[in-house]
Design a protein around this motif. Structure first.
Motif: not given
Length: 108
Positions: A64-67, A69-82
């Motif tokens: 997987l490209p690093d970008e 993985i980085f975007n997926e982690i940020n999205e999951r962190n952003h949505c963690a409390n939704n």
């Protein structure tokens, strides 16, 4: 991510407790993984941050490209409390402004 494991045909009773891959749930001998006793103990904790990936899943992550993985982690962190709502129509636009305005209109 921790060290990789080489899968083999040993029986678990011969060696020790299995370690499950956090991606595919494949069980691997802890001795076959090459993990230290401390890492194996950490992997057995209920609320842990250490992850284990088998060779197959680890190889897939390397492809997987690093970008991505980085975007997926940020999205999951952003949505963690939704809050999750079921059976509510969702906007399919990629534009943030369109999604926000769609969500503001009560369609249910």
């Amino acid at each position: 991510m921790v060290e990789n494991a080489n899968l083999n045909n040993c029986q678990f009773a011969e060696l020790d407790t299995p370690v499950k891959c956090d991606s595919c749930a494949l069980s691997v001998h802890s001795k076959c993984t090459g993990l230290s006793a401390t890492k194996v103990k950490c992997l057995s904790l209920k609320n842990r941050s250490l992850k284990f990936f088998c060779d197959g899943c680890d190889q897939g992550l390397k492809e997987l490209p690093d970008e991505f993985i980085f975007n997926e982690i940020n999205e999951r962190n952003h949505c963690a409390n939704n809050l999750l709502f079921y059976n509510i129509e969702e906007c399919d636009s990629n534009k943030l402004d369109d999604r926000i305005s769609f969500d503001l209109v009560c369609n249910w």
